[in-house]
Design an enzyme around this catalytic site. Structure first.
Site, mmCIF file in Angstrom:
data_model
loop_
_atom_site.group_PDB
_atom_site.id
_atom_site.type_symbol
_atom_site.label_atom_id
_atom_site.label_comp_id
_atom_site.label_asym_id
_atom_site.label_seq_id
_atom_site.Cartn_x
_atom_site.Cartn_y
_atom_site.Cartn_z
ATOM 1 N N LYS A 121 32.661 33.657 41.995
ATOM 2 C CA LYS A 121 32.105 35.183 41.564
ATOM 3 C C LYS A 121 30.799 35.294 41.065
ATOM 4 O O LYS A 121 30.458 36.132 40.987
ATOM 5 C CB LYS A 121 33.132 35.777 40.770
ATOM 6 C CG LYS A 121 34.595 35.740 41.222
ATOM 7 C CD LYS A 121 35.257 36.995 41.086
ATOM 8 C CE LYS A 121 36.468 36.920 42.001
ATOM 9 N NZ LYS A 121 37.869 37.360 41.117
ATOM 10 N N CYS B 212 44.456 43.408 43.695
ATOM 11 C CA CYS B 212 45.436 42.217 42.800
ATOM 12 C C CYS B 212 45.745 43.157 41.427
ATOM 13 O O CYS B 212 45.929 42.356 40.554
ATOM 14 C CB CYS B 212 44.680 40.920 42.495
ATOM 15 S SG CYS B 212 44.495 39.933 43.953
HETATM 16 C C1 LIG Z 1 38.820 37.205 40.925
HETATM 17 C C2 LIG Z 1 39.534 37.458 39.560
HETATM 18 C C3 LIG Z 1 40.530 36.417 39.114
HETATM 19 C C4 LIG Z 1 41.260 35.470 40.003
HETATM 20 O O1 LIG Z 1 40.123 34.343 40.311
HETATM 21 P P1 LIG Z 1 40.361 33.292 41.251
HETATM 22 O O2 LIG Z 1 39.043 32.739 41.422
HETATM 23 O O3 LIG Z 1 41.067 33.806 42.528
HETATM 24 O O4 LIG Z 1 41.339 32.220 40.529
HETATM 25 C C5 LIG Z 1 41.285 36.855 38.141
HETATM 26 N N1 LIG Z 1 40.912 37.819 37.182
HETATM 27 C C6 LIG Z 1 40.094 38.694 37.302
HETATM 28 C C7 LIG Z 1 39.531 39.851 36.691
HETATM 29 C C8 LIG Z 1 39.106 38.622 38.945
HETATM 30 O O5 LIG Z 1 38.177 39.233 39.076
#
Ligand SMILES: *Cc1c(COP(=O)(O)O)cnc(C)c1O
Length: 412
Positions: free
Chosen positions: A232, A370
């Site tokens: 990210k 999600c």
């Molecule tokens: C992307 C994200 C996750 C999950 O991250 P992964 O890299 O898929 O394990 C968890 N919490 C938040 C707030 C996210 O944006």
């Protein structure tokens, strides 16, 4: 309507040259990548680091006495130190490499299985990603602890007074994200952490969505656990870190058994390695860890202050433009927000907008992101989410707005 160039704190056109993917065409249109909250794009400095690793010093770490192994070990441990410094952890061994935020949360949840008992309470926020909900539900099933939810309001903010009411001597843990991936809300985590500590609870903060925009100082926050994913924040997928306070990491049992995490092994008994290796069983994502370090170098060179300032300009500009379209409703209007806009157009399914604007080169996320409980709160199936990064431009926002208008006209 155009933002004056002198207000932009850095040269975005120069920055864009670092990102090869931004030259791509999608369906004949220049790519407009507004799905940064799902994963960020990768600058050539990070891509070069990956190529350099596999071209010049690919080897397993911590084991070999040979030169390549030592070089790889030095770079990998060097990356751990960069990450430690970035988040201002007191010690490098408080930084545990993981495969990402989800892995780190499961590691902590697994470790706390022996700390919780029936009737204990754990608090989670209404704004969480599924990866900060499901592991705790599993933990509560295992231990008999009770999961309670800190509610949110229409603006997409947590209701602090309700949080204070939920806290009691029974509260053992609090889980909250620093920034909501679905709405962009920045939570007041320092206040949340301090209140939890007053009640004697441990706090885990999911920093996955904050880390690309805000430089967290884990010691100033006094947070017990903080988690991020490299992908990210301009790094590769499949790597992240768990920061944990030394006292907790020492106390918690290992998550996985295997090589690298042991001190001695006999068939009668195994003793575990010291931190951080106790939690790093097996061959890790060596290249990923090193590339994560390169990604942090890159972002720090651009500057987190500059990134935040510029992304805020993008957010304000896009918000204003979108709201000028009839029927647009934006979800999540907290004053403290990162550059995420979750929206719908009255009478139109988010999926249909996403599909049509993809035909015009615009990448956005559609769906529940999600975070189904947030969608349930607003009584909607999902939203269109446009999320911006420092390599996006005002011109891209103009094109995105045109694309949304065209989609609207076609779907009405
Ligand atoms: C992307 C994200 C996750 C999950 O991250 P992964 O890299 O898929 O394990 C968890 N919490 C938040 C707030 C996210 O944006």
């Amino acid at each position: 309507m155009k933002v004056a160039a002198e207000k932009i704190p850095f040269n975005v056109e120069l920055i864009r040259q670092d990102f090869p993917i931004l030259k791509r065409k999608i369906n004949g249109y220049p790519l407009i990548y507004f799905d940064n909250a799902a994963t960020s794009q990768t600058p050539k400095q990070v891509i070069d680091t990956i190529v350099d690793y596999y071209s010049n010093y690919n080897a397993n770490i911590h084991r070999g006495v040979h030169t390549l192994s030592q070089e790889a070990t030095d770079k990998y441990e060097g990356a751990r130190k960069k990450i430690q410094q970035h988040f201002n952890a007191a010690n490098p061994y408080e930084i545990i490499f993981t495969s990402g935020t989800t892995h780190g949360i499961n590691l902590v949840a697994n470790g706390f299985a022996s700390e919780l008992k029936k009737g204990d309470e754990v608090l989670i926020s209404a704004l969480e990603h599924h990866s900060n909900i499901v592991p705790w539900q599993m933990l509560c099933e295992k231990t008999g602890a009770i999961l309670k939810v800190i509610p949110m309001n229409e603006n997409g903010e947590l209701i602090f007074a309700e949080y204070e009411k939920l806290l009691s001597g029974k509260t053992k843990m609090v889980f909250v994200n620093h920034v909501s991936n679905a709405l962009g809300t920045v939570n007041p985590i320092k206040k949340i952490i301090d209140k939890a500590h007053e009640a004697g609870a441990v706090v885990l903060v999911d920093g996955a969505q904050a880390a690309p925009h805000i430089k967290a100082d884990v010691q100033a926050l006094d947070v017990d656990f903080y988690l991020v994913s490299a992908h990210k924040m301009c790094g590769p997928t499949g790597v992240g870190v768990l920061y944990g306070k030394e006292k907790w990491l020492k106390k918690l049992p290992p998550y996985q058994g295997g090589g690298e995490m042991i001190a001695t092994v006999t068939f009668e008994k195994t003793t575990y390695a010291d931190l951080p290796h106790k939690f790093e069983a097996g061959t890790p994502n060596i290249c990923g860890g090193i590339a994560f370090g390169a990604a942090l170098d890159y972002m720090n060179e651009v500057g987190f202050h500059e990134i935040a300032e510029y992304e805020h300009q993008l957010l304000e500009y896009a918000t204003k433009q979108l709201l000028a379209i009839e029927g647009v409703k934006i979800y999540g209007v907290s004053k403290e927000k990162t550059a995420v806009i979750s929206f719908n157009i009255e009478g139109i399914h988010p999926y249909d907008i996403g599909t049509i604007i993809d035909k015009l080169g615009v990448a956005v996320r559609t769906g529940h992101h999600c975070a189904q409980p947030i969608m349930d709160f607003y009584k909607i199936p999902g939203t269109v989410r446009a999320s911006f990064s420092f390599y996006n431009t005002m011109e891209e926002i103009d094109l995105f707005i045109e694309a949304v208008k065209r989609a609207k006209a076609m779907l009405e």
